[in-house]
Design an enzyme around this catalytic site. Structure first.
Site, PDB file in Angstrom:
ATOM      1  N   TYR A   1       6.640   1.196 -12.229  1.00  0.00           N
ATOM      2  CA  TYR A   1       5.454   0.333 -12.258  1.00  0.00           C
ATOM      3  C   TYR A   1       5.257  -0.258 -13.655  1.00  0.00           C
ATOM      4  O   TYR A   1       5.073  -1.470 -13.816  1.00  0.00           O
ATOM      5  CB  TYR A   1       4.239   1.167 -11.847  1.00  0.00           C
ATOM      6  CG  TYR A   1       2.925   0.422 -11.822  1.00  0.00           C
ATOM      7  CD1 TYR A   1       2.580  -0.355 -10.722  1.00  0.00           C
ATOM      8  CD2 TYR A   1       2.013   0.522 -12.871  1.00  0.00           C
ATOM      9  CE1 TYR A   1       1.366  -1.026 -10.679  1.00  0.00           C
ATOM     10  CE2 TYR A   1       0.805  -0.140 -12.841  1.00  0.00           C
ATOM     11  CZ  TYR A   1       0.485  -0.915 -11.732  1.00  0.00           C
ATOM     12  OH  TYR A   1      -0.718  -1.573 -11.707  1.00  0.00           O
TER      13      TYR A   1
ATOM     14  N   SER B   1      -0.866  -4.853 -16.421  1.00  0.00           N
ATOM     15  CA  SER B   1      -1.530  -3.546 -16.505  1.00  0.00           C
ATOM     16  C   SER B   1      -1.392  -3.018 -17.929  1.00  0.00           C
ATOM     17  O   SER B   1      -0.444  -3.388 -18.640  1.00  0.00           O
ATOM     18  CB  SER B   1      -0.841  -2.575 -15.548  1.00  0.00           C
ATOM     19  OG  SER B   1      -1.200  -1.237 -15.823  1.00  0.00           O
TER      20      SER B   1
END
Ligand code: ADP
Length: 261
Positions: free
Chosen positions: A160, A147
């Protein structure tokens, strides 16, 4: 149907929705027999049914990628039917344990959220590689979904972001360990992909800020990410390994204009 993955067997995790579902569909459309793996049986079955409805070959697999035994069994089930795994797309992930914003403050962060994020996003990818490598022929390909949160800081979802950053190091280790077998491993780092669910989750102001950050007038779709993943898994990318490819419509390529003196 014919294409770059004719005669190949692919395994996609987190394929019950979003990016994973689009990647499974793309690999199948280009000829692969696809193992559609997800924690949610209904999601895996829906993706597999959609592939079969278009004439493709798919097998739904219910599995928690953070569980060593379940991953071993899921890979074995696929191999029993299709013989091997040529392509692995490790994509299953959780964001803040499913509740947006729960790891906003580190002082009050529930360590269970941190642990579950690492279990699924990082240990899950490791387990997929661990159990796929023995059944992957030389010349196989792996892609891990990271990401943009791995590359820049944010005031939300530290767990995350940290898990996705660790995946980039893991990508380079896998590429190094199996390169002599011609097995390639790369990572994709998408920005927020605008799905209907993502659009509903963000306020108009938040959507406007996201758009202002992009150099291009459009956001990435799940199909844009699937195009990149399919390229990386194909022989066209035969000299690419250990790399991170950012797909973000130009979000990270510049400083926002308000930051420029
Ligand atoms: P994105 O929009 O980035 O694709 P989604 O939340 O739609 O994100 O997709 C993530 C997928 O990963 C979901 O289908 C979810 O069910 C799956 N998933 C989450 N945790 C696990 C897990 N432990 N094992 C397998 N799949 C998982």
């Amino acid at each position: 149907m014919s294409g770059r993955f004719d005669g190949k067997v692919a395994l996609v995790t987190g394929a019950g929705s979003g990016i994973g579902a689009a990647c499974a569909a793309r690999l199948a459309a280009e000829g692969a027999c696809v193992g559609v793996l997800d924690l949610r049986t209904a999601g895996a079955r829906a993706t597999a049914a959609a592939i079969r409805a278009r004439g493709g070959t798919a097998m739904a697999l219910t599995c928690d990628v953070s569980d060593d035994k379940q991953v071993e069994e899921a890979v074995a089930t696929l191999v029993t039917s299709f013989g091997r795994v040529d392509v692995l797309h490790s994509n299953a992930a959780v964001l803040d344990h499913g509740v947006y914003g729960r790891d906003r403050e580190l002082e009050t962060l529930d360590v269970a959220v941190w642990d579950r994020t690492m279990e699924v996003n990082l240990r899950g990818a490791m387990l997929m590689v661990k159990h796929t490598v023995p059944v992957m022929p030389d010349g196989g390909a792996m892609v891990l979904t990271s990401s943009v949160s791995a590359l820049v800081g944010d005031t939300v979802h530290a767990a995350y972001g940290a898990s996705k950053a660790a995946l980039l190091g893991f990508t380079r280790y896998v590429a190094t360990m199996y390169g002599t077998r011609g097995i390639r491993c790369n990572a994709v780092a998408p920005a927020l992909v605008l799905t209907p669910a993502a659009e509903r989750a963000l306020t108009p102001d938040q959507l406007a800020v996201k758009q202002a950050e992009r150099l291009l007038p459009w956001a990435c779709s799940v199909d844009d990410v699937a195009s990149l993943v399919a390229f990386l898994c194909s022989d066209e990318a035969r000299c690419l390994t250990g790399q991170t490819l950012v797909i973000d419509s130009g979000t990270l390529a510049h400083r926002p204009q308000h930051a420029v003196e």
